[in-house]
Design an enzyme around this catalytic site. Structure first.
Site, PDB file in Angstrom:
ATOM      1  N   ASP A 457       0.854  -1.180   0.000  1.00 17.57           N
ATOM      2  CA  ASP A 457       0.000   0.000   0.000  1.00 17.57           C
ATOM      3  C   ASP A 457       0.897   1.240   0.000  1.00 17.57           C
ATOM      4  OD1 ASP A 457      -2.271   1.861   0.641  1.00 17.57           O
ATOM      5  OD2 ASP A 457      -3.327  -0.018   1.020  1.00 17.57           O
ATOM      6  N   HIS A 499      -4.112   6.025   3.661  1.00 15.82           N
ATOM      7  CA  HIS A 499      -4.733   4.873   3.016  1.00 15.82           C
ATOM      8  C   HIS A 499      -4.076   3.583   3.484  1.00 15.82           C
ATOM      9  CE1 HIS A 499      -5.770   1.968  -0.175  1.00 15.82           C
ATOM     10  NE2 HIS A 499      -6.884   2.669  -0.270  1.00 15.82           N
ATOM     11  N   SER A 689     -11.182  -1.009  -1.050  1.00 14.37           N
ATOM     12  CA  SER A 689     -10.019  -0.896  -0.161  1.00 14.37           C
ATOM     13  C   SER A 689     -10.325  -1.455   1.215  1.00 14.37           C
ATOM     14  CB  SER A 689      -9.609   0.578  -0.014  1.00 14.37           C
ATOM     15  OG  SER A 689      -9.056   1.079  -1.203  1.00 14.37           O
TER      16      SER A 689
END
Length: 867
Positions: A457, A499, A689
């Site tokens: 990520d 994120h 996600s």
């Protein structure tokens, strides 16, 4: 009231006595005709000079006449279409640093840029001059002997070659003609003119407000088309767009750069600063305070840099991520000579036979044009190599359009279930949903249970209370170039910071207290908190998928003994990506990847609504989305009465077509907990996600729980490790909730919705019950080979002209389906495993016409579509 005057110059033909051997153009006079009609429509008083009428005396006389009658507040629109050139010049020290005068090729002689500047000095203070120059200005770089090791020179030469291959005519005077002109007329015509300006700064003492929009940089060429020059044609297309009718000059140039990136249009301005002129549509005659001056700009005729920022006023469904193209060059044999980047290319990495380069002035959407051009030049020099793009960019995923990590708003997204008071942080872990809480408790009770997960990520943000208890700081790794490889830490300035933190904590987050979660949840917040987690930063932003970094991270996951990989990103495929997936599969690693998301604003589709890569490979689990109420994470299943506005209300999970759902599995999203900075958590995690780390956690728990049985059956032995992957997937798929949750489950979920505890109850399948999934590389190359065969039958491959490999064009076409919005509906339903269906689509005239119209298709691809 302000008045508008215009002068439109267009020359297809030049006096052969002054310009020996210069080929005629086809579209320059058409350009002038268009600009005259456009100016007349806006209320200008136009004048045109075409071919033999466009002499130096006629042009300069017309400029003097306009200067004499224009008053403060008035505007002159001056357009030129024709050949461009340069003549050598030496100015006195201290007066400009140009050593060549840029010229417009008028009928009887070349008009020097110094002569234009002198004409502009006659205009009154408070007047405006807007110049649109659709011609070439050839500078010193292309006239110098090229450096054969300079990649920038090779790139430009290749791009010129590609344009010529499609029959586009350069508006640059041939070098032989320039030399002949200087030999015949240098002393007699041009030196006397230049002597007059030896001690005059080019744009000095101009009192009018001047803006120049030029077709190319001073060291480039622009092209003559069939009906119009490519620069004028781009304006014609822009003027048809309502959103462009109030754009500034800079915005117009930016938009044209999006339509084609070579040559690169230029913009500069000098003279008086009239604020309303700067802020208005530049062609408008009547603007407020048209004669109000606020100082003067110092003349600066250097090329304007490419803008990389987004204006706040930009419409959401026009969001573009400003990212330069990156190419990977792989040589069969290491070049003998060292290669340099030159003015437009930066070498990011050089390792053996490979070069990773960034193209400073090439938008990522045009990567393939650059790749083919550079490949052709390398081949021409005898260097055998492949040149491929490495970046995928999801334009809709701009930080202003996503809700993930929104620290200022901790509440649920009210348009999606759950909402207060039914929903509470942690709902996705319960027995009615993923069962991850119950599954984790069962595995944790088993002595010695362990598993290692690779988390691909944007990295993590240190210090969060719920970071995994077994976060492997020693083996963390960043694959982002120019960063410390030993630190997988997210950067707040990335635009998508948080994120990686958000997905990591859903994967294996530590215990949290009620105080951390608004009094709503206590306990482990992650699905597999017992797991060792190796963080791998593969991108600076979730918007950007770098397939080289992804491939290197999968290799590192094998090296570090990881058994599960989770990645909440998606992008475009490559053989490099496919090989990496095959390597992980054969090493016994369960790879879970987000199916992808798409967005809607009204009917504006911003991304394909389907499973993207690497999730589309059959050796990968594609994580799709199911909502709190077990219905598909799709806007069609929002509860009645929901308000639909711009934001994550319109972000939804992707699914389909059926051919890409054979290995898919759904988990729960949106409104999952999302680690934040201002608050410990927000309630608005969304997209696939959030679903991906839940599926990965369940896979990890199964391996930890059944490790002994997997070993006993020989699924850790070399050559048999893929059986472990299939055994895990078999358990997850067979235990998943299906028709009892949603009737049309196969369409949206593939194999159903995750039930992690039920999966633990499924024994490890025998080898006889497991089937090896098709190779990712072979399935990808199957569609590439089919399209490549199509190209080999087209006109481009019947000619002896240099050309890219058919497979490279095929890969570009596959990427184009995921880049140009006009192809999104097709890509979302196309069965890439059906060669006959693929060939039938690309053979249609309608498909060909769309490729020919696409601003993102390379010239070689367009040529390859022709019969």
């Amino acid at each position: 009231m302000s008045k508008g005057y215009s002068l439109h110059i267009g020359l297809n033909k030049l006096d052969v006595d002054h310009y020996p051997g210069v080929p005629a153009l086809k579209a320059a006079v058409n350009d002038a005709v268009f600009w005259e009609s456009y100016a007349r429509k806006l209320g200008y008083e136009p004048q045109s000079l075409h071919d033999a009428a466009a002499t130096d005396s006629a042009v300069l006389s017309a400029l003097r006449a306009n200067a004499g009658k224009m008053e403060p507040g008035d505007i002159l629109l001056l357009t030129y279409a024709g050949h461009g050139s340069h003549v050598p010049n030496e100015k006195a020290e201290g007066f400009d640093d140009e050593r060549e005068d840029q010229t417009w090729c008028l009928y009887n002689r070349e008009l020097l840029d110094d002569e234009l500047f002198e004409a502009f000095r006659a205009f009154k203070e408070g007047t405006r001059i807007l110049v649109v120059s659709d011609s070439c200005h050839s500078g010193t770089i292309v006239r110098a002997l090229p450096d054969e090791t300079d990649l920038s020179v090779m790139l430009e030469s290749g791009l010129n070659r590609a344009a010529s291959a499609r029959g586009l005519r350069s508006r640059k005077l041939p070098l032989e003609a320039e030399q002949e002109i200087m030999m015949r007329f240098g002393e007699k015509v041009y030196e006397p003119l230049q002597k007059k300006y030896r001690k005059t700064a080019q744009a000095g003492n101009v009192k009018a407000a001047v803006k120049l929009m030029a077709a190319c940089q001073d060291d480039q060429t622009t092209y003559d088309g069939e009906a119009n020059g490519i620069f004028t044609e781009a304006f014609i297309q822009l003027f048809d767009q309502p959103s462009m009718q109030k754009a500034t000059a800079e915005t117009l140039i930016d938009e044209i750069r999006e339509k084609y990136y070579f040559p690169r249009p230029n913009f500069f301005q000098y003279g008086a600063i009239i604020p309303s002129f700067d802020k208005s549509f530049p062609f408008t005659i009547y603007i407020p305070d048209a004669d109000k001056i606020k100082g003067f700009r110092r003349p600066d005729l250097r090329p304007a840099p490419v803008r990389r920022s987004l204006s706040l006023e930009e419409q959401w469904d026009n969001v573009k991520v400003k990212k330069n193209a990156q190419l990977l060059v792989t040589f069969e044999e290491k070049p003998d000579a060292g290669l340099s980047g030159g003015k437009d290319i930066e070498i990011l990495e050089q390792d053996g036979n490979t070069l990773l380069i960034e193209l400073k002035n090439t938008p990522h959407e045009h990567s393939w044009s650059a790749a083919h051009a550079l490949h052709q030049e390398l081949m021409a020099k005898g260097w055998k190599a492949t040149v491929e793009p490495v970046l995928s960019v999801n334009p809709a995923q701009d930080k202003r359009a996503t809700r993930e990590g929104d620290a200022n708003n901790p509440d649920f997204i009210r348009e999606w279930p759950p909402a207060h008071p039914e929903g509470k942080i942690g709902w996705h872990l319960d027995d009615d949903h993923s069962q991850l809480k119950k599954a984790n408790e069962a595995v944790s009770a088993k002595p010695g249970a362990h598993v290692c997960i690779a988390h691909l990520d944007t990295g993590y943000i240190a210090g969060h209370t719920a970071l995994p208890q077994k976060l492997d700081f020693a083996r963390q790794r960043s694959f982002v170039k120019k960063e410390d490889p030993s630190q997988a830490i997210d950067k707040p300035e990335s635009g998508q910071d948080g994120h990686g933190l958000g997905t990591m904590i859903l994967l294996a987050g530590n215990k949290v207290t009620a105080e951390d979660t608004f009094g709503e949840y206590e306990g482990f917040i992650g699905g597999a908190p017992l797991a060792d987690v190796v963080p791998m930063r593969i991108s600076e932003s979730v918007v950007i998928m770098n397939d080289k970094n992804f491939s290197e991270a999968l290799s590192y996951a094998i090296e570090t003994g990881c058994e599960v990989v989770t990645m909440s990103m998606a992008g475009k495929p490559s053989n490099r990506m496919a090989k990496a997936v095959n390597g992980a599969y054969e090493a016994g690693i369960v790879v879970v990847s987000a199916a992808s998301n798409c967005w809607y604003k009204g009917t504006g589709n911003l991304l394909p609504k389907c499973v993207m890569y690497p999730a589309a490979f059959e050796r990968v689990i594609a994580a799709t989305g199911a909502m709190y109420n077990h219905k598909p994470y799709d806007v069609d299943f929002l509860q009645p009465g929901s308000e639909r506005a711009i934001g994550t209300q319109y972000m939804q999970g992707s699914w389909g077509p059926a051919s890409r759902m054979t290995r898919a599995l759904a988990a729960y999203t949106p409104n999952t907990p999302w680690a934040s900075s201002k608050h410990k958590f927000v309630r608005s995690g969304g997209g696939t996600s959030s679903a991906t780390p839940q599926v990965a956690a369940a896979a990890a728990l199964y391996i930890a729980f059944h490790r002994e049985e997997l070993e006993r059956k020989g699924y850790y032995q070399e050559g048999r490790k893929w059986l472990k992957v299939e055994a895990v997937r078999h358990a997850l798929y067979t235990s998943a909730a299906k028709e009892q949750l949603f009737p049309d489950w196969q369409k949206y979920y593939g194999n159903g919705v995750l039930k992690a505890f039920d999966a633990l109850q499924v024994p490890v399948a025998d080898e006889s019950a497991l089937m090896q999934s098709p190779s990712a590389e072979s399935t990808l190359f199957g569609v590439v080979e089919t399209i490549g065969s199509f190209f080999k039958r087209r006109r481009l491959f019947r000619s002896a002209e240099p050309k890219p490999e058919a497979e490279a064009l095929a890969m570009e076409l596959l990427h184009l389906l995921q880049t140009d919005p006009q192809f999104f509906p097709l890509f979302s339903r196309l069965d890439l495993n059906d060669p006959a269906a693929v060939e039938a689509e690309v053979s249609k005239n309608e498909f060909r016409d769309k490729v020919l119209q696409s601003p993102y298709a390379s010239e070689y691809l367009k040529e390859g579509m022709m019969t």
